[in-house]
Motif scaffolding. Structure first.
Motif, short mmCIF file in Angstrom:
data_model
loop_
_atom_site.label_atom_id
_atom_site.label_comp_id
_atom_site.label_asym_id
_atom_site.label_seq_id
_atom_site.Cartn_x
_atom_site.Cartn_y
_atom_site.Cartn_z
N ASP A 187 38.70 34.64 28.82
CA ASP A 187 38.15 35.34 29.99
C ASP A 187 39.15 36.31 30.62
OD1 ASP A 187 35.72 34.11 29.75
OD2 ASP A 187 36.11 32.56 31.26
N LYS A 188 40.43 36.15 30.32
CA LYS A 188 41.45 37.02 30.90
C LYS A 188 41.71 38.27 30.06
CE LYS A 188 43.90 33.89 33.89
NZ LYS A 188 45.22 33.44 34.32
N ASP A 189 41.07 38.38 28.91
CA ASP A 189 41.24 39.57 28.09
C ASP A 189 40.76 40.79 28.90
OD1 ASP A 189 39.52 41.50 26.05
OD2 ASP A 189 41.49 40.90 25.27
N PRO A 190 41.60 41.81 29.06
CA PRO A 190 41.22 42.96 29.89
C PRO A 190 39.90 43.62 29.47
CG PRO A 190 43.56 43.04 29.43
CD PRO A 190 42.98 41.93 28.60
N LYS A 191 39.67 43.74 28.15
CA LYS A 191 38.42 44.36 27.69
C LYS A 191 37.21 43.51 28.04
CE LYS A 191 40.50 46.97 23.93
NZ LYS A 191 40.64 47.12 22.49
N LYS A 192 37.34 42.20 27.84
CA LYS A 192 36.24 41.30 28.18
C LYS A 192 36.00 41.30 29.68
CE LYS A 192 34.58 36.53 27.75
NZ LYS A 192 33.49 36.84 28.61
N ARG A 193 37.08 41.24 30.43
CA ARG A 193 36.95 41.24 31.89
C ARG A 193 36.28 42.52 32.38
NH1 ARG A 193 41.21 38.11 35.63
NH2 ARG A 193 39.99 36.28 35.25
N ALA A 194 36.70 43.64 31.83
CA ALA A 194 36.11 44.93 32.22
C ALA A 194 34.63 44.96 31.89
CB ALA A 194 36.85 46.07 31.52
N ALA A 195 34.27 44.48 30.69
CA ALA A 195 32.86 44.46 30.29
C ALA A 195 32.04 43.57 31.23
CB ALA A 195 32.73 43.98 28.85
N ASP A 196 32.58 42.40 31.56
CA ASP A 196 31.88 41.48 32.46
C ASP A 196 31.69 42.08 33.85
OD1 ASP A 196 31.83 39.65 30.38
OD2 ASP A 196 33.44 38.39 31.20
N ILE A 197 32.72 42.74 34.36
CA ILE A 197 32.65 43.34 35.70
C ILE A 197 31.63 44.47 35.71
CG2 ILE A 197 33.92 44.74 37.38
CD1 ILE A 197 36.40 42.97 36.65
N ILE A 198 31.67 45.31 34.71
CA ILE A 198 30.73 46.43 34.67
C ILE A 198 29.30 45.91 34.54
CG2 ILE A 198 29.93 48.37 33.25
CD1 ILE A 198 32.82 49.31 33.18
N THR A 199 29.09 44.91 33.70
CA THR A 199 27.76 44.32 33.56
C THR A 199 27.26 43.79 34.90
OG1 THR A 199 28.13 43.73 31.25
CG2 THR A 199 26.42 42.50 32.42
N LYS A 200 28.16 43.17 35.65
CA LYS A 200 27.78 42.56 36.92
C LYS A 200 27.54 43.60 38.03
CE LYS A 200 28.85 38.58 39.68
NZ LYS A 200 29.66 37.39 39.79
N LEU A 201 28.34 44.67 38.05
CA LEU A 201 28.27 45.62 39.17
C LEU A 201 27.43 46.86 38.89
CD1 LEU A 201 31.96 45.64 40.50
CD2 LEU A 201 30.09 44.06 41.04
N ASP A 202 27.19 47.17 37.62
CA ASP A 202 26.46 48.39 37.24
C ASP A 202 24.97 48.23 37.56
OD1 ASP A 202 25.51 50.72 36.05
OD2 ASP A 202 25.64 49.91 34.01
N LEU A 203 24.52 48.93 38.57
CA LEU A 203 23.13 48.81 39.01
C LEU A 203 22.19 49.75 38.26
CD1 LEU A 203 23.74 48.61 42.87
CD2 LEU A 203 23.41 46.72 41.25
N THR A 204 22.73 50.81 37.68
CA THR A 204 21.88 51.81 37.01
C THR A 204 21.77 51.57 35.51
OG1 THR A 204 23.76 53.31 36.71
CG2 THR A 204 22.43 53.60 38.72
N GLY A 205 22.58 50.70 34.96
CA GLY A 205 22.51 50.40 33.54
C GLY A 205 23.16 51.43 32.63
N ASP A 206 24.00 52.32 33.20
CA ASP A 206 24.65 53.35 32.38
C ASP A 206 26.03 52.92 31.87
OD1 ASP A 206 26.10 53.46 34.73
OD2 ASP A 206 25.79 55.62 35.05
N THR B 279 29.77 53.80 39.69
CA THR B 279 29.97 54.86 40.68
C THR B 279 30.81 54.27 41.80
OG1 THR B 279 28.02 54.24 41.96
CG2 THR B 279 27.69 55.87 40.17
N LYS B 280 31.26 55.11 42.68
CA LYS B 280 32.04 54.63 43.82
C LYS B 280 31.20 53.67 44.66
CE LYS B 280 35.23 57.21 45.67
NZ LYS B 280 36.02 58.20 46.44
N ALA B 281 29.92 54.00 44.86
CA ALA B 281 29.04 53.14 45.65
C ALA B 281 28.85 51.77 44.99
CB ALA B 281 27.68 53.82 45.86
N GLU B 282 28.67 51.75 43.66
CA GLU B 282 28.51 50.48 42.95
C GLU B 282 29.80 49.65 43.04
OE1 GLU B 282 25.38 51.51 39.34
OE2 GLU B 282 27.47 52.20 39.14
N PHE B 283 30.93 50.31 42.89
CA PHE B 283 32.22 49.64 42.95
C PHE B 283 32.43 49.01 44.32
CE2 PHE B 283 36.79 49.63 43.87
CZ PHE B 283 37.31 48.99 42.77
#
Length: 190
Positions: free
Chosen positions: A145-164, A168-172
């Motif tokens: 879970d601490k792998d930077p690539k995995k962590r980044a993917a998990d965070i983007i999946t969780k925070l990305d509201l538009t599915g792209d 965005t700054k607002a999503e972040f």
């Protein structure tokens, strides 16, 4: 023969500089003068270069590797992109990361992560910054879970509201405010 004007940075603090800083921060005249005295003591030519910037960070993170993080932070704070940070850029950056409300401090964190400066954070940028933050604090365990690539993917999946697959700054900002774990990891001082 016309002489070229050099881009000398004055080491004297002017009333105009104080007014600009006061208009954009909560610092008093006295605090601005004290910050300036310390800045000029450390940077007698009135400019903070990348090497000195990294030296300062090294004082706060003696066990970490500061180079990657400092490169991105320096580029964020060097607002006119001239390869150095002036006193105004320095103090405005300090104020933005310490005095602003949560949204303002998260906006600065977003700007730091947005390496391409395109108004979005993609998975590669996020993984790069997570890795740089691990280096900064001396984190060696980067498996699972601490792998930077995995962590980044998990965070983007969780925070990305538009599915792209980008933030965005607002999503972040919204995501950091609603998820305390992500907030602590991505913007611990915000």
């Amino acid at each position: 023969m016309g002489a070229k004007k050099s881009k000398e940075v004055s080491t004297e603090l002017t009333a105009k500089q104080i007014a600009l800083i006061k208009a954009n921060t909560k610092y008093t005249d006295q605090e601005i003068r004290e910050w300036h005295t310390g800045f000029i003591r450390d940077c007698p030519n009135g400019k903070l270069d990348k090497k000195k910037f990294a030296e300062v960070y090294k004082q706060f993170y003696p066990d970490g590797k500061v180079d990657k993080y400092c490169k991105h932070a320096f580029d964020t704070f060097d607002t006119n992109h001239d390869g150095s940070i002036t006193f105004e850029e320095f103090l405005l950056a300090i104020a933005a990361t310490s005095q602003g409300n949560v949204d303002e401090r998260l906006a600065v964190a977003f700007d730091l992560y947005d390496i391409s400066n395109d108004g979005q954070i993609d998975q590669k940028e996020l993984a790069t910054m997570i890795s740089a933050m691990y280096d900064l604090v001396g984190e060696q365990d980067r498996k699972g879970d601490k792998d930077p690539k995995k962590r980044a993917a998990d965070i983007i999946t969780k925070l990305d509201l538009t599915g792209d697959k980008k933030l965005t700054k607002a999503e972040f900002i919204s995501g950091c405010k609603t998820d305390p774990v992500i907030h602590q990891m991505l913007a611990p001082n915000a």
